[in-house]
Enzyme design. Structure first.
Site, PDB file in Angstrom:
ATOM      1  N   CYS A 183      16.745  -2.184  19.215  1.00 32.26           N
ATOM      2  CA  CYS A 183      18.158  -1.913  18.978  1.00 32.26           C
ATOM      3  C   CYS A 183      18.429  -0.404  19.041  1.00 32.26           C
ATOM      4  O   CYS A 183      17.579   0.405  18.723  1.00 32.26           O
ATOM      5  CB  CYS A 183      18.559  -2.448  17.598  1.00 32.26           C
ATOM      6  SG  CYS A 183      20.324  -2.249  17.240  1.00 32.26           S
TER       7      CYS A 183
ATOM      8  N   ASP B 218      20.249   1.156  17.110  1.00 27.84           N
ATOM      9  CA  ASP B 218      20.449   1.634  15.742  1.00 27.84           C
ATOM     10  C   ASP B 218      19.549   2.837  15.456  1.00 27.84           C
ATOM     11  O   ASP B 218      18.330   2.761  15.658  1.00 27.84           O
ATOM     12  CB  ASP B 218      20.128   0.477  14.773  1.00 27.84           C
ATOM     13  CG  ASP B 218      20.551   0.777  13.352  1.00 27.84           C
ATOM     14  OD1 ASP B 218      20.196   1.864  12.835  1.00 27.84           O
ATOM     15  OD2 ASP B 218      21.223  -0.074  12.754  1.00 27.84           O
TER      16      ASP B 218
ATOM     17  N   ARG C 170      18.376   3.940  12.915  1.00 27.10           N
ATOM     18  CA  ARG C 170      17.401   3.762  11.836  1.00 27.10           C
ATOM     19  C   ARG C 170      16.123   3.068  12.285  1.00 27.10           C
ATOM     20  O   ARG C 170      15.206   2.875  11.487  1.00 27.10           O
ATOM     21  CB  ARG C 170      18.044   2.972  10.689  1.00 27.10           C
ATOM     22  CG  ARG C 170      19.240   3.700  10.080  1.00 27.10           C
ATOM     23  CD  ARG C 170      20.046   2.782   9.213  1.00 27.10           C
ATOM     24  NE  ARG C 170      20.641   1.703  10.020  1.00 27.10           N
ATOM     25  CZ  ARG C 170      21.434   0.753   9.519  1.00 27.10           C
ATOM     26  NH1 ARG C 170      21.707   0.733   8.239  1.00 27.10           N
ATOM     27  NH2 ARG C 170      21.940  -0.169  10.318  1.00 27.10           N
TER      28      ARG C 170
ATOM     29  N   HIS D 263      15.996  -6.185  13.995  1.00 27.25           N
ATOM     30  CA  HIS D 263      15.867  -5.658  12.624  1.00 27.25           C
ATOM     31  C   HIS D 263      16.942  -6.272  11.743  1.00 27.25           C
ATOM     32  O   HIS D 263      18.081  -6.460  12.171  1.00 27.25           O
ATOM     33  CB  HIS D 263      15.956  -4.126  12.615  1.00 27.25           C
ATOM     34  CG  HIS D 263      17.315  -3.601  13.005  1.00 27.25           C
ATOM     35  ND1 HIS D 263      18.220  -3.131  12.074  1.00 27.25           N
ATOM     36  CD2 HIS D 263      17.935  -3.510  14.203  1.00 27.25           C
ATOM     37  CE1 HIS D 263      19.323  -2.743  12.698  1.00 27.25           C
ATOM     38  NE2 HIS D 263      19.182  -2.958  13.988  1.00 27.25           N
TER      39      HIS D 263
END
Ligand SMILES: [Zn+2]
Length: 156
Positions: free
Chosen positions: A42, A44, A46, A98
């Site tokens: 992803c 993302d 994080r 995730h």
């Protein structure tokens, strides 16, 4: 100092540190790309592949998009997959989702994210549709979201 100026300075500091530790680091890296893995993850911020796997530059070929989608009409992904498998000869392709994925959460709503994002989220909504019987009986929103995260990985 702006945030992007700080970013550039941090990059210079990182590069200097690498050369200090290993003067041949960049020379060696520039001649070697033989990753064992292709990581499809992803976007993302994080979930950075190298950092969460403890690997170094050159060890994992990475493709990222919203909600780690493998869409059979995505020429970007298919190009990376072709290159990784047929030219870099990676041994493993990892699709990594995730929990708490914002893309998955967005696809579970009827919010209008406008044309481009709506088109992308449609792919996730299709995964939901395929597994609606299982997902619709999960009353806890977080558990339903996380189950869709899992199904979105296995549906590839
Ligand atoms: Zn995500």
């Amino acid at each position: 100092m702006t945030s992007y100026e700080k970013l550039l300075l941090e990059n210079k500091a990182w590069a200097s540190e690498k050369i200090k530790d290993d003067p041949q680091y960049f020379d060696r890296l520039s001649h070697l790309q033989k990753p064992e893995f292709l990581w499809i993850g992803c976007s993302d911020s994080r979930v950075p592949a190298n950092e969460i796997t403890g690997t170094q530059p050159g060890e994992i070929c990475v493709h990222r998009n919203i909600a780690n989608m493998v869409v059979h009409t995505d020429v970007n992904l298919l190009s990376v997959l072709d290159y990784a498998v047929n030219h870099l000869k990676v041994q493993h392709v990892i699709v990594c989702g995730h929990y708490g994925c914002g893309g998955i959460k967005a696809a579970l709503t009827n919010h209008d994210y406008k044309q481009v994002l709506n088109m992308w989220l449609r792919n996730i909504k299709d995964v939901y549709r395929l597994h609606a019987d299982e997902l619709n009986v999960i009353s806890d929103e977080e558990k339903r979201t996380n189950r869709l995260v899992e199904l979105n990985v296995t549906e590839k």
